[in-house]
Write a protein that holds these residues in place. Sequence first.
Motif, short mmCIF file in Angstrom:
data_model
loop_
_atom_site.label_atom_id
_atom_site.label_comp_id
_atom_site.label_asym_id
_atom_site.label_seq_id
_atom_site.Cartn_x
_atom_site.Cartn_y
_atom_site.Cartn_z
N CYS A 1 42.87 56.15 45.95
CA CYS A 1 43.97 55.74 47.18
C CYS A 1 43.96 54.26 47.39
CB CYS A 1 43.26 56.37 48.24
SG CYS A 1 43.16 58.41 48.18
N ALA A 2 42.90 53.64 47.22
CA ALA A 2 42.89 52.24 47.43
C ALA A 2 43.72 51.57 46.29
CB ALA A 2 41.54 51.49 47.64
N TYR A 3 43.65 52.27 45.18
CA TYR A 3 44.57 51.38 44.30
C TYR A 3 45.91 51.89 44.38
CZ TYR A 3 46.52 50.38 39.73
OH TYR A 3 47.15 49.94 38.47
N ASP A 4 46.40 53.12 44.53
CA ASP A 4 47.67 53.57 44.76
C ASP A 4 48.30 52.36 45.95
OD1 ASP A 4 47.49 55.17 42.88
OD2 ASP A 4 46.99 56.92 44.31
N LYS B 1 40.83 52.84 34.21
CA LYS B 1 41.10 51.14 34.33
C LYS B 1 41.54 50.96 35.78
CE LYS B 1 45.66 51.31 32.50
NZ LYS B 1 46.77 50.63 31.75
N ASN B 2 42.05 51.84 36.35
CA ASN B 2 42.58 51.78 37.74
C ASN B 2 41.58 51.67 38.63
OD1 ASN B 2 45.30 51.50 36.66
ND2 ASN B 2 45.88 53.66 37.33
N LEU B 3 40.68 52.84 38.41
CA LEU B 3 39.64 52.90 39.48
C LEU B 3 38.98 51.71 39.18
CD1 LEU B 3 37.87 54.70 41.20
CD2 LEU B 3 36.75 55.58 39.19
N LEU B 4 38.42 51.08 38.18
CA LEU B 4 37.43 50.18 37.92
C LEU B 4 38.32 48.79 38.42
CD1 LEU B 4 36.04 50.53 34.40
CD2 LEU B 4 34.96 50.78 36.81
N ALA B 5 39.48 48.69 38.37
CA ALA B 5 40.25 47.63 39.16
C ALA B 5 40.13 47.48 40.55
CB ALA B 5 41.68 47.71 38.83
N ALA B 6 40.25 48.78 41.19
CA ALA B 6 40.20 48.91 42.79
C ALA B 6 38.65 48.70 43.25
CB ALA B 6 40.51 50.23 43.23
N MET B 7 37.72 49.11 42.41
CA MET B 7 36.39 48.77 42.59
C MET B 7 35.78 47.62 42.56
SD MET B 7 34.91 52.21 40.76
CE MET B 7 33.36 51.68 40.68
N GLU B 8 36.61 46.64 41.79
CA GLU B 8 36.11 45.44 41.46
C GLU B 8 35.71 44.50 42.63
OE1 GLU B 8 35.42 42.10 39.10
OE2 GLU B 8 36.12 43.74 38.24
N GLY B 9 34.64 43.98 42.69
CA GLY B 9 34.01 43.06 43.84
C GLY B 9 33.46 43.77 44.92
N TYR B 10 33.28 45.36 44.86
CA TYR B 10 32.99 45.88 46.03
C TYR B 10 31.12 45.26 46.36
CZ TYR B 10 29.84 49.47 43.85
OH TYR B 10 28.83 50.19 43.32
N MET C 1 33.43 61.27 46.65
CA MET C 1 34.42 60.87 47.61
C MET C 1 35.16 59.45 47.41
SD MET C 1 36.49 62.42 49.57
CE MET C 1 35.58 63.98 49.98
N ALA C 2 33.83 58.76 47.06
CA ALA C 2 34.15 57.15 46.92
C ALA C 2 35.09 56.99 45.65
CB ALA C 2 32.84 56.43 46.29
N VAL C 3 35.04 57.71 44.49
CA VAL C 3 36.23 57.66 43.61
C VAL C 3 37.61 58.20 43.94
CG1 VAL C 3 36.84 58.94 41.49
CG2 VAL C 3 34.55 58.28 41.69
N LYS C 4 37.27 59.15 45.02
CA LYS C 4 38.78 59.37 45.66
C LYS C 4 39.31 58.43 46.49
CE LYS C 4 38.13 64.53 45.56
NZ LYS C 4 38.02 65.57 46.54
N VAL C 5 38.45 57.76 47.29
CA VAL C 5 38.81 56.60 48.05
C VAL C 5 39.38 55.61 47.37
CG1 VAL C 5 37.86 54.96 49.77
CG2 VAL C 5 37.39 57.11 49.74
N PHE C 6 38.85 54.99 46.06
CA PHE C 6 39.14 53.91 45.51
C PHE C 6 40.52 54.18 44.69
CE2 PHE C 6 34.66 52.41 46.02
CZ PHE C 6 34.93 50.97 46.62
N PRO D 1 41.10 61.43 51.71
CA PRO D 1 40.90 60.11 52.35
C PRO D 1 42.25 59.41 52.34
CG PRO D 1 40.13 59.87 50.20
CD PRO D 1 40.24 61.28 50.17
N CYS D 2 43.07 59.84 51.59
CA CYS D 2 44.47 58.94 51.40
C CYS D 2 45.24 58.38 52.55
CB CYS D 2 45.27 59.29 50.28
SG CYS D 2 44.66 59.35 48.79
N THR D 3 45.32 59.69 53.35
CA THR D 3 45.72 59.44 54.80
C THR D 3 45.06 58.42 55.57
OG1 THR D 3 46.72 61.70 54.62
CG2 THR D 3 46.55 60.34 56.91
N SER D 4 44.01 58.24 55.74
CA SER D 4 43.22 57.42 56.38
C SER D 4 43.01 56.07 55.92
CB SER D 4 41.75 57.66 56.12
OG SER D 4 41.48 59.02 57.04
#
Length: 274
Positions: free
Chosen positions: A92-95, A128-137, A85-90, A62-65
């Motif tokens: 990518c969102a963190y990066d 910790k990075n994954l949880l940071a990206a997911m925060e507040g979804y 896939m949600a884990v992969k998306v988040f 999903p990173c390209t999208s």
Amino acid sequence: MMCRVRDFVVHLSNITKFDTRAMRQLKEDSFATIKQVRNDLTGVLYGEDIEISDTESFSNDPCTSVKKLKGNDVRIILGQFDEEMAVKVFCCAYDEEMYGSKYQWIIPGWYENLWWESWINSSQCLSKNLLAAMEGYIGVDFEPLSSKTNKTISGRTPQQYEKEYNAKRGDGQSSKFHGYAYDGIWVIARTLQRAMNYLNATNKHQKIEDFNYTNHKLGKIFLNAMNETRFFGVTVRKDRQEAVDKNLKLENLLSRGIFLYAFCEYDIRKTVMS
């Protein structure tokens, strides 16, 4: 506390500090979503001048999208993908730094509890990075049972039905759709009862037992009887104007405490959130 759809829109606007009309959808190609939940949510948003202007689709990575969404300065993302896939998306969102107060992720709310723990090891993300990206979804789901306390057609409230159901099933497996099966049986019973009453009043020589799939006359009688059936069930109110009342449940993740809390319930019929 009651709130209307506009309050939800304002909530998104305040979070993102961005034009809410520029929402985009990020969709996994093979994801078998519950279309009615998605359609209900998008219909609500469209009615409040929030348009999903485009859709980014992906198959495996999903990173390209996600990068394209960032390049278009998208701040509100409606996600349609499974837990893995949600884990992969988040990740990518963190990066891409697409998280925090300037972004709002809206994803399916029917994932398993603590769903990310099953897939974190297969990702390239630190926990910790994954949880940071997911925060507040915000997770969007439907209510499997009505939260109303009215007595239903069976004489039980939805809460009493759930307590009795859980007591009888014990430790056995359960489907979140059990209430719909229960209400469905009541629909069938009331439909047959209404059809029998109609036949007794209009044609004493015909019975519901005479039905077969080529008997269009009886088929129409059954269909009319079902359309005229109305009652309050454990999941919904069944009536003639719409097949059912439908509630959407919105949940918010606070990853610091690792818990979800339901902050809004939307009644499709009344256009009200609570």
